[in-house]
Design a protein around this motif. Sequence first.
Motif: not given
Lengths: 337, 337
Positions: B175-180, B222-232, B264-271, B335-337
């Motif tokens: 949602d955040h990524g698309i809103a921005i 946040t930055r990098g989205g769900l996919a990045t967080v799961l990888n971390e 890809d929504p998996l990489y979009l930022a959420n806040e 500059r997504i966040c």
Amino acid sequence: MFDDRILLSHGAGGKKSSELTEKVFLKYFNDPALRDLNDMAVFDLPDGRISMSTDTYVVDPIFFPGGDIGSLAVHGTVNDVAMAGAVPVVISVAFILEEGLPLKDLERIAGSMAGAAAEADVRIVTADTKVVTRGAADKIFINTTGIGIIPEGIQISGATAIERDRILISGTIGDHGIAIASSREGFEFKTTVKSDSAPLNSMIGELVNNLGQDIHVLRDPTRGGLATVLNEIAFQSSIGVEVNETSIPVREAVKGACELLGYDPLYLANEGKLVAVVAESAYEKALEIMKGNKYGQDACLIGEITGENKRKVILKTAMGGKRLVGKLSGEMLPRIC
Amino acid sequence: MFDDRILLSHGAGGKKSSELTEKVFLKYFNDPALRDLNDMAVFDLPDGRISMSTDTYVVDPIFFPGGDIGSLAVHGTVNDVAMAGAVPVVISVAFILEEGLPLKDLERIAGSMAGAAAEADVRIVTADTKVVTRGAADKIFINTTGIGIIPEGIQISGATAIERDRILISGTIGDHGIAIASSREGFEFKTTVKSDSAPLNSMIGELVNNLGQDIHVLRDPTRGGLATVLNEIAFQSSIGVEVNETSIPVREAVKGACELLGYDPLYLANEGKLVAVVAESAYEKALEIMKGNKYGQDACLIGEITGENKRKVILKTAMGGKRLVGKLSGEMLPRIC
């Protein structure tokens, strides 16, 4: 091959961000809390009241005689935390990088921050990096936020000066302001003056440990200079401040540059000096402690707190007259810190 | 008359700086530690381990559907502090303002920060303002640094996921990524999607208080989205992550925008979302708690931690296949966040 300039992807939170963290930041910043690679640092603090301070550094140029934006960002926040009489313990670091910043500049700055933090004995526990498109920021801005612990029984604030207290300064004024002005593009004079940027927490620790509650106010005369800080103390404590012009130490080179540029040293920024307001009975000992510290060798008595002229700063001039000294009005030099 | 735009002198540390502090910041930020007008805040913290996090916000545009740079700066740091299982207590605020910024924009942002801090129940205890010449920064950048206290016995980190743990998400992603993106100049589509920017500390408090050590990992994508967080998490805990594509909640409008923009929504930022990795025995209760919170109504189970495919994230697709999901590579939207 690793890139030689900052790219937008270094701030995107993905692979390039990890690469920057591993290849630059973890090379210089070694704290275990930081190495955990969580979005926050987890650590223990000693018991005691907290002193917390935040500052963003936008100094231009980023490298200048006597320091750079990195060492300045560590010194400035360590000093602000310590001015409550606190022992600084940890700082956070947050970068805004302009796309295209040479990576070697970032490395040099990170190395300088690590050195400054080691000297001040503070841990860099957590960090953040944002990258903005070219032109949306100027090279690099750094925020540091610090936390320290105030020893039991210590209450130091701008509001605790009382009549008959003595006012001390830890050394010459105006060095940082002139060092920045002389290295700024467009200024056509050269000087040998270096920034005084330095960590003052060891000096403050010695003052607080030896004199405790006799130290009433500590403040660093950064933006707005000595004149502005004295006005703040006069206002916060509702007392008068009287200082002797001839007692205030100013280097000859700073005086010369001020004449050339039309600056008043009283308003120039300092980044390694402190003003101490100390009980009458304790000021000689305080001066001795300050002079014994690496960063206080030129410390001296410059005036005292009075019951008259409340909320005002009076300068006794070299000619024997008295004049009112106000806060800085307007702007002398943007991006001084 | 008070100025209607930010001037360089508002950042010089003198009279204009005091005026800005009094007329804008103290109007919205009322904390006694801040009102002391020292360069640092002095306060007490409850006992316990400290969680500290710093973030600088450079989001463009500064006002967007669902929030602004001010509320985002409070939510983002409150959330990062809380992801250690901590109760956020205080934050610092540091502004970089571009000369010429309309004062009404700054007031709107300060008001928004005050509202966000009140909702999250954190104190804004200390602040800093720098002003740079026109063109040296883009409108306004904000750093917030927060401190929280971790309840006794709680250890939550990216490194503590174990086999058979369940993976929950607190709501829809992207949602955040698309809103921005939709409010960015140059993007020629419109959407009804609002940023999900929100404080998650109340939800985290409920999870930690009820389930304690059964909460293994909390992280905000946040930055990098769900996919990045799961990888971390997969990397930090040395485990495998398996998620079901069909279980991951994505709004229709976000799906549509992603198709249009090639995201890809998996990489979009959420806040305003969190990923929780929870002990198998506790996940149903965790889901119930999340759904009962204002910001977790669409929470759901999306996958589990496996002993296979260590340090990898596997997505079970809607078609029944499996694919490897990497970290974000490159940059989707600066500059997504």
